[in-house]
Design an enzyme around this catalytic site. Structure first.
Site, PDB file in Angstrom:
ATOM      1  N   TYR A 131      56.150  -1.010 -19.168  1.00 17.99           N
ATOM      2  CA  TYR A 131      56.390  -0.664 -17.766  1.00 17.99           C
ATOM      3  C   TYR A 131      57.221  -1.795 -17.198  1.00 17.99           C
ATOM      4  O   TYR A 131      56.893  -2.966 -17.437  1.00 17.99           O
ATOM      5  CB  TYR A 131      55.077  -0.573 -16.987  1.00 17.99           C
ATOM      6  CG  TYR A 131      54.230   0.640 -17.312  1.00 17.99           C
ATOM      7  CD1 TYR A 131      54.659   1.918 -16.974  1.00 17.99           C
ATOM      8  CD2 TYR A 131      53.009   0.507 -17.952  1.00 17.99           C
ATOM      9  CE1 TYR A 131      53.894   3.034 -17.266  1.00 17.99           C
ATOM     10  CE2 TYR A 131      52.226   1.617 -18.240  1.00 17.99           C
ATOM     11  CZ  TYR A 131      52.672   2.876 -17.900  1.00 17.99           C
ATOM     12  OH  TYR A 131      51.918   3.980 -18.183  1.00 17.99           O
ATOM     13  N   LYS A 252      60.534   7.374 -21.961  1.00 15.56           N
ATOM     14  CA  LYS A 252      59.363   8.278 -22.051  1.00 15.56           C
ATOM     15  C   LYS A 252      59.021   8.832 -20.664  1.00 15.56           C
ATOM     16  O   LYS A 252      58.814   8.063 -19.726  1.00 15.56           O
ATOM     17  CB  LYS A 252      58.164   7.502 -22.603  1.00 15.56           C
ATOM     18  CG  LYS A 252      56.871   8.316 -22.659  1.00 15.56           C
ATOM     19  CD  LYS A 252      55.768   7.532 -23.354  1.00 15.56           C
ATOM     20  CE  LYS A 252      54.487   8.323 -23.468  1.00 15.56           C
ATOM     21  NZ  LYS A 252      53.733   8.403 -22.219  1.00 15.56           N
TER      22      LYS A 252
HETATM   23  C1  LIG Z   1      43.738   7.838 -21.974  1.00 12.57           C
HETATM   24  C2  LIG Z   1      45.223   7.854 -21.861  1.00 12.57           C
HETATM   25  C3  LIG Z   1      45.916   6.683 -21.586  1.00 12.57           C
HETATM   26  C4  LIG Z   1      47.306   6.687 -21.514  1.00 12.57           C
HETATM   27  N1  LIG Z   1      47.965   5.517 -21.301  1.00 12.57           N
HETATM   28  C5  LIG Z   1      49.318   5.497 -21.332  1.00 12.57           C
HETATM   29  C6  LIG Z   1      50.021   4.274 -21.203  1.00 12.57           C
HETATM   30  O1  LIG Z   1      49.429   3.208 -21.053  1.00 12.57           O
HETATM   31  N2  LIG Z   1      51.375   4.326 -21.248  1.00 12.57           N
HETATM   32  C7  LIG Z   1      52.076   5.491 -21.409  1.00 12.57           C
HETATM   33  O2  LIG Z   1      53.293   5.474 -21.462  1.00 12.57           O
HETATM   34  N3  LIG Z   1      51.427   6.657 -21.552  1.00 12.57           N
HETATM   35  C8  LIG Z   1      50.074   6.694 -21.512  1.00 12.57           C
HETATM   36  N4  LIG Z   1      49.413   7.888 -21.671  1.00 12.57           N
HETATM   37  C9  LIG Z   1      50.178   9.120 -21.929  1.00 12.57           C
HETATM   38  C10 LIG Z   1      50.339   9.352 -23.442  1.00 12.57           C
HETATM   39  O3  LIG Z   1      51.180   8.404 -24.024  1.00 12.57           O
HETATM   40  C11 LIG Z   1      50.902  10.737 -23.736  1.00 12.57           C
HETATM   41  O4  LIG Z   1      52.033  10.956 -22.930  1.00 12.57           O
HETATM   42  C12 LIG Z   1      49.879  11.862 -23.550  1.00 12.57           C
HETATM   43  O5  LIG Z   1      48.598  11.419 -23.862  1.00 12.57           O
HETATM   44  C13 LIG Z   1      50.244  13.050 -24.413  1.00 12.57           C
HETATM   45  O6  LIG Z   1      49.390  14.110 -24.201  1.00 12.57           O
HETATM   46  P1  LIG Z   1      48.100  14.433 -25.130  1.00 12.57           P
HETATM   47  O7  LIG Z   1      47.077  13.406 -24.781  1.00 12.57           O
HETATM   48  O8  LIG Z   1      47.711  15.797 -24.662  1.00 12.57           O
HETATM   49  O9  LIG Z   1      48.509  14.356 -26.563  1.00 12.57           O
HETATM   50  C14 LIG Z   1      48.015   7.904 -21.692  1.00 12.57           C
HETATM   51  C15 LIG Z   1      47.311   9.083 -21.955  1.00 12.57           C
HETATM   52  C16 LIG Z   1      45.933   9.071 -22.037  1.00 12.57           C
HETATM   53  C17 LIG Z   1      45.214  10.348 -22.371  1.00 12.57           C
END
Ligand SMILES: Cc1cc2nc3c(=O)[nH]c(=O)nc-3n(C[C@H](O)[C@H](O)[C@H](O)COP(=O)(O)O)c2cc1C
Length: 382
Positions: A131, A252
């Protein structure tokens, strides 16, 4: 874990193992959770074409993306607080990824620092998620840390200008965990094996935030780090990052073809078509519906990765047919980690790989390469 025959089984086991407050943090989305649900349900708006009698022996699931070959068209996406789902979660997940021949991306909110993950997994392809913080000097420090740790790509997350209400977290008092209430203590202590696993060495901390002097304990540190995420970010900052980071750069959080084209112009090597697992803009498109127009808009100009709701091997096949180079998963491997540590993550990957393999065969295709070449002709809108 022997009773886990699909990703949903891992989810159910994770629900039994995790304190409610952490299960909901992983499982939940923003506001009404419409987009979170659509990510999963919109796969059913498409169908795969079945072809027979085409010799599908000797199948090959390997592919390449972000400049390297991988055993599967799959990667583990960045998950904040992963280490709250299982002991040394980021290290364990990366090990499972390495054994399966796929990359793992370490979140800016990881509990274990990225240099520890790469040190313990020297042969695994590790990416780092970033970030951009209001404090650019600190952002530089984080980039330098990713570089020093040997991260092969930087994933710049751009869909978090603000954080909307994740209502399950609000109800559970997730952000107030700095000083747990009696009810929260009772909730955590009701999962003794999780307590032994995750808080055995004391209260976890957020690796990056600890180094930046952002207070003590996971919640206070995460709050301070989150407040630093810069809502003033523009494409000019992407240009700056492109000049600063010599390795692969991935943006992303793209959901619109116009933004995908901007990413190409900015010199990105890849994008992730993502709505953050339905945790950010509630009401936004599911990613599987957004993917085709984006893939068409950028052509072969960069690697198009996609995440959000992938729970079945056929979901991965569909995304590849619609123009994705690979799929990134989030919750499925967090559930695996909660259900069974490194073996649970390995199980999540193996389940998806096994289903993808039989899907390809029954579509009359021998390889991921053949599926990508067939493209849209391998599927139809229902
Ligand atoms: C518990 C959790 C924490 C996440 N933390 C981040 C993060 O720190 N940085 C980020 O870019 N995306 C984060 N994401 C998004 C994931 O990288 C991803 O886009 C998403 O989980 C994809 O969907 P799915 O969980 O249905 O596979 C997070 C998602 C979840 C579920």
């Amino acid at each position: 874990m022997k009773d886990c025959h699909n990703i949903e089984d891992l989810r159910r086991l994770a629900e039994r193992r995790l304190p409610r407050i952490f299960f909901d943090y992983v499982d939940g989305g923003s506001n009404s959770e419409l987009t979170r649900a659509a990510n999963e349900s919109d796969f059913a708006r498409w169908r795969l074409r079945q072809h027979v009698l085409r010799d599908v022996s000797g199948r090959d699931l390997s592919t390449s993306f972000l400049g390297a070959g991988h055993a599967l068209p799959l990667m583990l996406g960045p998950l904040g607080f992963l280490g709250m789902c299982g002991r040394r979660g980021e290290v364990a997940a990366a090990r499972a990824a390495g054994r399966a021949g796929v990359p793992s991306c370490i979140s800016a909110f990881a509990i274990r620092p990225i240099d520890e993950v790469t040190r313990e997994n020297p042969d695994v392809t590790i990416y780092s998620q970033l970030y951009v913080l209001q404090d650019r000097a600190l952002t530089e420090v984080l980039i330098a840390r990713a570089e020093a740790a040997g991260a092969k790509a930087l994933f710049l997350t751009v869909d978090t200008a603000v954080t909307p209400a994740r209502e399950r977290d609000v109800r559970n008092g997730f952000r107030n965990l700095t000083r747990p209430t009696l009810r929260q203590w009772a909730n955590m202590l009701s999962r003794p094996s999780w307590c032994r696993d995750v808080i055995r060495d004391g209260m976890p901390e957020v690796g990056h935030a600890r180094a930046a002097g952002f207070g003590r304990g996971v919640m206070e540190q995460a709050g301070n780090l989150a407040r630093q995420i810069d809502p003033a970010l523009t494409w000019a900052d992407v240009d700056w990052l492109r000049r600063r980071w010599p390795g692969k750069l991935v943006i992303k959080g793209i959901l619109e073809p116009e933004d995908a084209r901007r990413a190409v112009d900015a010199g990105a090597d890849g994008i992730v078509v993502s709505n953050h697992g339905g945790r950010q803009l509630d009401g936004a498109s599911s990613t599987i519906m957004a993917l085709p127009a984006i893939a068409e808009a950028v052509g072969a100009g960069l690697d198009v990765l996609v995440d959000g709701g992938f729970r079945r091997g056929w979901h991965i096949a569909l995304a590849l047919a619609l123009g994705a180079s690979a799929v990134s998963i989030g919750r499925p491997y967090a559930w695996g980690l909660a259900a069974g540590g490194e073996a649970g993550v390995a199980r999540a990957i193996a389940l998806l790989a096994g289903e993808l393999d039989s899907t390809l065969a029954l579509m009359g295709l021998r390889s991921v390469a053949a599926l990508r070449a067939a493209g849209r002709s391998a599927v139809h809108f229902n």
